[in-house]
Motif scaffolding. Structure first.
Motif, mmCIF file in Angstrom:
data_model
loop_
_atom_site.group_PDB
_atom_site.id
_atom_site.type_symbol
_atom_site.label_atom_id
_atom_site.label_comp_id
_atom_site.label_asym_id
_atom_site.label_seq_id
_atom_site.Cartn_x
_atom_site.Cartn_y
_atom_site.Cartn_z
ATOM 1 N N UNK A 265 56.181 47.464 -15.624
ATOM 2 C CA UNK A 265 56.994 48.234 -16.558
ATOM 3 C C UNK A 265 56.189 48.353 -17.835
ATOM 4 N N UNK A 266 56.042 49.586 -18.321
ATOM 5 C CA UNK A 266 55.214 49.788 -19.507
ATOM 6 C C UNK A 266 56.018 50.417 -20.632
ATOM 7 N N UNK A 267 55.513 50.228 -21.831
ATOM 8 C CA UNK A 267 55.941 50.954 -23.015
ATOM 9 C C UNK A 267 54.673 51.398 -23.718
ATOM 10 N N UNK A 268 54.579 52.681 -24.068
ATOM 11 C CA UNK A 268 53.335 53.183 -24.642
ATOM 12 C C UNK A 268 53.623 54.144 -25.786
ATOM 13 N N UNK A 269 52.652 54.204 -26.694
ATOM 14 C CA UNK A 269 52.674 55.170 -27.803
ATOM 15 C C UNK A 269 51.451 56.064 -27.679
ATOM 16 N N UNK A 270 51.687 57.378 -27.650
ATOM 17 C CA UNK A 270 50.602 58.359 -27.562
ATOM 18 C C UNK A 270 50.660 59.213 -28.825
ATOM 19 N N UNK B 15 58.116 55.091 -21.445
ATOM 20 C CA UNK B 15 58.269 53.844 -20.702
ATOM 21 C C UNK B 15 58.626 54.199 -19.261
ATOM 22 N N UNK B 16 58.505 53.216 -18.382
ATOM 23 C CA UNK B 16 58.813 53.470 -16.979
ATOM 24 C C UNK B 16 58.191 52.440 -16.068
ATOM 25 N N UNK B 17 58.501 52.570 -14.779
ATOM 26 C CA UNK B 17 58.065 51.617 -13.759
ATOM 27 C C UNK B 17 56.894 52.154 -12.957
ATOM 28 N N UNK B 18 56.025 51.234 -12.544
ATOM 29 C CA UNK B 18 54.920 51.543 -11.649
ATOM 30 C C UNK B 18 54.709 50.389 -10.693
ATOM 31 N N UNK B 19 53.487 50.218 -10.232
ATOM 32 C CA UNK B 19 53.203 49.136 -9.294
ATOM 33 C C UNK B 19 51.828 48.552 -9.582
ATOM 34 N N UNK B 20 51.568 47.381 -9.013
ATOM 35 C CA UNK B 20 50.307 46.689 -9.252
ATOM 36 C C UNK B 20 49.939 45.827 -8.060
ATOM 37 N N UNK C 17 58.995 60.498 -21.504
ATOM 38 C CA UNK C 17 59.238 60.323 -22.924
ATOM 39 C C UNK C 17 60.592 59.683 -23.200
ATOM 40 N N UNK C 18 60.610 58.731 -24.111
ATOM 41 C CA UNK C 18 61.852 58.021 -24.442
ATOM 42 C C UNK C 18 62.742 58.882 -25.332
ATOM 43 N N UNK C 19 62.165 59.585 -26.262
ATOM 44 C CA UNK C 19 62.923 60.346 -27.256
ATOM 45 C C UNK C 19 62.981 61.837 -26.929
ATOM 46 N N UNK C 20 62.417 62.217 -25.791
ATOM 47 C CA UNK C 20 62.372 63.634 -25.442
ATOM 48 C C UNK C 20 63.136 63.937 -24.161
ATOM 49 N N UNK C 21 63.979 62.997 -23.743
ATOM 50 C CA UNK C 21 64.741 63.221 -22.528
ATOM 51 C C UNK C 21 63.888 63.265 -21.286
ATOM 52 N N UNK C 22 62.779 62.557 -21.281
ATOM 53 C CA UNK C 22 61.916 62.523 -20.112
ATOM 54 C C UNK C 22 60.784 63.525 -20.144
ATOM 55 N N UNK C 23 60.787 64.446 -21.108
ATOM 56 C CA UNK C 23 59.689 65.404 -21.218
ATOM 57 C C UNK C 23 58.464 64.728 -21.821
#
Length: 337
Positions: A254-259, A278-283, A311-317
């Motif tokens: 699970x990540x949280x990132x700033x671009x 943010x969102x889920x992935x795998x490892x 995107x957290x603040x863009x409704x997923x965009x």
């Protein structure tokens, strides 16, 4: 066949039987916790056997039993000025008096001893203790088990490097004049729980290095950064080998990132776009750890992680679709030792 020829194999058989009987009626007594070279004695059935401790403080003495079957014994330890004396007495028998100047301590309990028994008398504590094994026993191996890979709860932390594989393409696209780094120092830590030395679970955190790319388009300069924080939840399968444990792992991220993308024009106008995802992935990955002490180990591990999310603040965009390679090394601490 003459009489001497008949008697010769019978005599040889008698000698072999006597040797086997003598060896079968012997048990091993190990006295531990002595000073190197310290004297030790074994008193049993009116006979006394003496020996000296080796460099590890262990004296190995060979006892004897008149009964080849089970014998129930009580054990006493005499502390004398020149030696430590172990006294084995049949349960219903009377112990001989302690030599003058010696202090006697009784080991609680009744011990079932056989000719093949190994009796380890440990004098390193405040009171003598006894470990009884029906057969040969490698007590040094038992002692080494304290530094074998443990089960239970542990914490860890370390540092290494990471690489974000898609960061260059996402930041620069087809711009030729674009420079930067997507590889650098990473650090992290977490908590793990091993149900057995072979299987466990882990929750960890990895902070990759923030990427930075700068380039030029026509009369504008741009700068792009990516700063992710990554949580990993994995199952682990291990293979202990002495002090070492090799393991593989796999699970979810699970990540949280700033671009951040900033474009400066020659007119001094700044155009800034920020996206938080943010969102889920795998490892998946693997590693190895070396237990240098019962509660501490060094480890090194590496793997691959997929970071995906909207995107957290863009409704997923606006999305992040990144691949991270990591290698870290550090220290594990067992909280059960």
């Amino acid at each position: 066949m003459t009489l001497p020829k008949v008697c010769r194999p019978l005599a040889l058989a008698g000698v072999v039987s006597a040797m086997l009987a003598g060896s079968a009626a012997a048990q091993t007594v190990v006295v531990r916790g002595l000073a190197p070279g310290g004297a030790a004695e074994l008193a049993q059935g009116g006979a006394t056997v003496a020996g000296a401790a080796d460099a590890d403080g262990d004296a190995t003495l060979q006892g004897s039993l008149s009964d080849p079957g089970d014998t129930r014994l009580t054990i006493f330890v005499d502390t004398c000025e020149q030696a430590r004396r172990v006294v084995l007495v049949p349960r219903d028998g009377a112990a001989p008096p302690a030599p003058e100047g010696c202090a006697r301590a009784a080991v609680p309990g009744v011990f079932v001893v056989r000719p093949v028994s190994t009796i380890v008398v440990n004098l390193s504590g405040a009171n003598p203790t006894v470990l009884l094994r029906q057969g040969p026993f490698d007590f040094r191996r038992a002692q080494r088990r304290g530094v074998e890979p443990p089960a239970g709860l542990m914490v860890f932390g370390g540092a290494g490097f990471s690489r974000l594989h898609e960061a260059f393409e996402a930041a620069c696209g087809d711009v030729s004049e674009c420079i930067g780094e997507n590889t650098g120092v990473a650090f992290g830590g977490g908590v793990a729980y091993w149900f057995t030395p072979y299987a466990g679970i882990e929750a960890g955190y990895v902070k990759p290095k923030r990427t930075l790319f700068e380039g030029a388009i026509a009369n504008s300069l741009f700068r792009s950064t990516l700063e992710p924080h990554v949580l990993m939840f994995v199952a682990k399968l291990g293979v202990p080998a002495g002090r070492l444990r090799f393991y593989g792992q796999g699970g979810a991220t699970w990540h949280r990132a700033s671009i951040t993308n900033i474009q400066d024009s020659v007119d001094g106008i700044e155009d800034r776009v920020e996206l938080r995802t943010n969102g889920w992935g795998w490892t998946y990955g693997g590693g190895a750890e070396a237990w240098l002490a019962p509660a501490a180990a060094l480890y090194v591990e590496g793997g691959r992680a997929v970071l995906k999310g909207g995107g957290v603040e863009t409704g997923g965009e606006g999305r992040l679709d990144e691949r991270m390679t990591f290698v870290v090394a550090g220290l594990r601490i067992s909280l059960n030792r």
